[in-house]
Design a protein around this motif. Structure first.
Motif, short mmCIF file in Angstrom:
data_model
loop_
_atom_site.label_atom_id
_atom_site.label_comp_id
_atom_site.label_asym_id
_atom_site.label_seq_id
_atom_site.Cartn_x
_atom_site.Cartn_y
_atom_site.Cartn_z
N THR A 107 -28.06 33.37 30.84
CA THR A 107 -27.17 33.83 31.91
C THR A 107 -27.71 33.63 33.32
N VAL A 108 -28.95 33.15 33.44
CA VAL A 108 -29.55 33.08 34.77
C VAL A 108 -28.76 32.16 35.70
N GLU A 109 -28.14 31.10 35.16
CA GLU A 109 -27.39 30.18 36.01
C GLU A 109 -26.17 30.84 36.65
N TRP A 110 -25.68 31.94 36.07
CA TRP A 110 -24.56 32.65 36.67
C TRP A 110 -25.00 33.41 37.93
N ILE A 111 -26.29 33.72 38.00
CA ILE A 111 -26.80 34.54 39.11
C ILE A 111 -27.33 33.67 40.24
N VAL A 112 -27.90 32.53 39.91
CA VAL A 112 -28.53 31.68 40.92
C VAL A 112 -27.59 31.33 42.08
N PRO A 113 -26.29 31.06 41.87
CA PRO A 113 -25.42 30.75 43.01
C PRO A 113 -25.33 31.85 44.07
N PHE A 114 -25.77 33.06 43.74
CA PHE A 114 -25.79 34.14 44.72
C PHE A 114 -27.09 34.17 45.51
N CYS A 115 -28.03 33.31 45.14
CA CYS A 115 -29.34 33.28 45.80
C CYS A 115 -29.27 32.46 47.08
N GLU A 116 -30.32 32.58 47.90
CA GLU A 116 -30.35 31.80 49.14
C GLU A 116 -30.57 30.32 48.82
N THR A 117 -30.35 29.49 49.82
CA THR A 117 -30.28 28.04 49.64
C THR A 117 -31.50 27.45 48.95
N THR A 118 -32.69 27.82 49.41
CA THR A 118 -33.91 27.21 48.88
C THR A 118 -34.09 27.53 47.40
N SER A 119 -33.78 28.75 47.00
CA SER A 119 -33.90 29.14 45.60
C SER A 119 -32.94 28.32 44.74
N SER A 120 -31.71 28.17 45.20
CA SER A 120 -30.73 27.37 44.45
C SER A 120 -31.22 25.94 44.29
N TYR A 121 -31.77 25.39 45.36
CA TYR A 121 -32.24 24.00 45.30
C TYR A 121 -33.37 23.86 44.28
N TRP A 122 -34.34 24.75 44.33
CA TRP A 122 -35.47 24.67 43.39
C TRP A 122 -34.99 24.81 41.95
N TYR A 123 -34.04 25.70 41.72
CA TYR A 123 -33.53 25.89 40.37
C TYR A 123 -32.85 24.61 39.87
N LEU A 124 -32.00 24.03 40.70
CA LEU A 124 -31.27 22.83 40.29
C LEU A 124 -32.18 21.60 40.21
N ALA A 125 -33.26 21.61 40.98
CA ALA A 125 -34.19 20.47 40.97
C ALA A 125 -34.87 20.31 39.61
N ASN A 126 -34.88 21.35 38.81
CA ASN A 126 -35.47 21.25 37.47
C ASN A 126 -34.70 20.30 36.56
N ASN A 127 -33.47 19.96 36.97
CA ASN A 127 -32.64 19.05 36.15
C ASN A 127 -32.85 17.58 36.49
N ARG A 128 -33.69 17.30 37.47
CA ARG A 128 -33.95 15.91 37.83
C ARG A 128 -34.59 15.16 36.66
N ILE A 129 -34.20 13.91 36.51
CA ILE A 129 -34.72 13.07 35.43
C ILE A 129 -35.73 12.08 36.00
N VAL A 130 -36.90 12.00 35.39
CA VAL A 130 -37.94 11.07 35.83
C VAL A 130 -37.71 9.73 35.15
N ASN A 131 -37.37 8.72 35.94
CA ASN A 131 -37.13 7.37 35.44
C ASN A 131 -38.46 6.61 35.41
N SER A 132 -38.90 6.22 34.24
CA SER A 132 -40.19 5.55 34.10
C SER A 132 -40.23 4.17 34.75
N ASP A 133 -39.07 3.65 35.14
CA ASP A 133 -39.01 2.35 35.81
C ASP A 133 -39.21 2.45 37.32
N ALA A 134 -39.38 3.67 37.82
CA ALA A 134 -39.49 3.87 39.27
C ALA A 134 -40.68 3.13 39.86
#
Length: 348
Positions: A20-47
Motif C-alpha cells: 500500500t505504500v504507493e498509495w501514500i507516496v503521492p501525498f509526499c513532497e516532490t523529492t520523496s516522490s521522485y526518489w520512490y519512482l526512481a527505483n523503477n528505472r531500468i539499467v540498460n547494459s548497452d549504455a
C-alpha cells in the motif's frame, strides 16, 4: 505460541505496508516522490554514457541532449540523477551500476557548492537514502560510504526497519500533513507532480522540469534572496571531497571519461555565492583534477555558473532552470562541447 503470533503479525504488517505504500507516496513532497519512482528505472547494459547528479541535472540536462552531443542513441544513455543527491549517493550509484555497464565510455555529473559543503541538502540526502534508497554491501564495506550513511549501529538499524516497514520512511512527510497548513494546502499539487514525475520516468528516464505540471514555472525577478544566505555553502565538507576523488578514481581505473558540469543557479543566488566566496571549494577541486595535462584527457570541466547572471526568465526557482532555460542551456552546452572537441583535434 505468543512469539509465533507476534512474528506473524509483524510479517502481515510488513506485507501490508509494501503493498500500500504507493498509495501514500503521492501525498509526499516532490523529492520523496521522485526518489520512490526512481527505483523503477531500468539499467540498460548497452549504455555507453551515464548521467548522474542532482535536481539541476534532472531539470537542466535531458537524455536526448546527451545522446545528441555524444552521437549515440537514446537507449545508450543511462540517466540516473536524483534531487538532493550528494557525492556519497553518486559514488554509491556508480558502484551499483559499474558491473552492469561493460560498454560504458563516459560519465556526466554536476558539481556545485551544494555538494561540496555541509548544508541542509546533505542531511536531506541521508534521510532520502534511508527512506527510499536501495541497500547493498558496498555501503557497508566502503569506508567513505559507511561514514556518510552508517556512522553507528542506530543508523543501520533505522535503515533495516524502513526496509521491512516502509511507512516509517514516510513518517516525516505524513507528520507534516497533520500539523503544517502549508503542506495540507499543497496536497493537490503534490498528487499532480507525482503523475508528472511518473510520466517522466516512463518516457524520459526521469528528466523533468522541476515543479512543472504542464506549465513552465518562471522565477519572479523581484523574489528576495536573503543577503549572505549562501555563506553556509562556502565551507568545505572534507568527506565530500574525499568521495569525489574516490568517484574519479573508480571511473579512471576503468578507462571511463568523466565530464563535470557546473550548472548555473538563478542570478541573485549566483551573485550572492560570488560575494560569500562559496564557489572556492568547488573551483579548487576543479583546478586540482585538471592540473595534470594527462588528466585532461579523461576528466573535463565545463563551468557555466556565469552564463545566466541576468536571465531571470530562464529559471523556475532560485536553483533550477525552467524549460526556456533548459533550451538555452542546451545550445550553450552543445557549443562548448563542440569547441572542446575541435580544439582537442587541433592539438593532436
Amino acid at each position: 505460541m505468543k512469539l509465533r503470533y507476534f512474528l506473524i503479525t509483524f510479517l502481515l504488517l510488513s506485507v501490508f505496508m509494501h503493498l500500500t505504500v504507493e498509495w501514500i507516496v503521492p501525498f509526499c513532497e516532490t523529492t520523496s516522490s521522485y526518489w520512490y519512482l526512481a527505483n523503477n528505472r531500468i539499467v540498460n547494459s548497452d549504455a555507453k554514457v551515464l548521467v548522474l547528479g542532482d535536481s539541476q541535472i534532472v531539470t537542466g540536462v535531458t537524455p536526448q541532449l546527451i545522446a545528441e552531443i555524444e552521437g549515440v542513441t537514446i537507449n545508450e544513455v543511462l540517466y540516473l540523477p536524483k534531487p538532493s543527491q550528494q557525492p556519497e549517493g553518486i559514488l554509491l550509484e556508480s558502484l551499483d551500476v559499474l558491473p552492469k555497464l561493460p560498454k560504458l565510455k563516459k560519465v556526466y555529473v554536476n558539481l556545485s557548492p551544494l555538494n561540496t559543503s555541509k548544508n541542509s541538502v546533505t542531511d536531506a540526502n541521508r534521510q532520502l537514502y534511508f527512506s527510499f534508497g536501495g541497500f547493498s554491501f558496498e555501503v557497508i564495506t566502503h569506508p567513505l560510504l559507511r561514514k556518510a550513511y552508517f556512522s553507528n549501529l542506530t543508523d543501520l538499524s533505522w535503515k533495516l526497519i524502513i526496509k521491512v516497514f516502509p511507512y516509517f520512511g514516510l513518517s516525516s512527510n505524513i507528520n507534516r500533513l497533520v500539523y503544517d497548513p502549508l503542506a495540507q494546502i499543497d496536497v493537490l499539487r503534490r498528487q499532480k507532480e507525482f503523475v508528472y514525475i511518473k510520466e517522466s520516468m516512463e518516457k524520459n528516464q526521469g528528466s523533468w522540469v522541476w515543479k512543472s505540471i504542464g506549465d513552465d514555472p518562471t522565477l519572479d525577478a523581484k523574489e528576495v534572496f536573503p543577503e549572505n544566505s549562501s555563506q553556509v555553502l562556502s565551507g568545505k565538507r572534507e568527506l565530500s571531497i574525499h568521495l569525489w576523488f574516490d568517484f574519479l578514481r573508480l571511473w579512471k581505473e576503468r578507462g571511463v571519461n568523466v565530464v563535470f558540469l557546473r550548472i548555473p543557479f538563478s542570478p541573485k543566488m549566483e551573485k550572492d555565492i560570488l560575494k560569500t566566496k562559496a564557489n572556492l571549494v568547488a573551483d579548487d577541486f576543479f583546478k586540482t583534477i585538471t592540473a595534470d595535462m594527462r588528466a585532461k584527457q579523461d576528466v573535463i570541466v565545463f563551468d557555466f555558473k556565469s552564463v545566466f547572471l541576468e536571465e531571470y526568465r530562464y529559471f523556475g526557482d532560485l536553483t533550477h532552470l525552467n524549460q526556456k532555460g533548459r533550451d538555452a542551456f542546451a545550445v550553450i552546452l552543445k557549443k562548448a562541447l563542440f569547441d572542446y572537441a575541435h580544439s582537442s583535434a587541433q592539438g593532436m
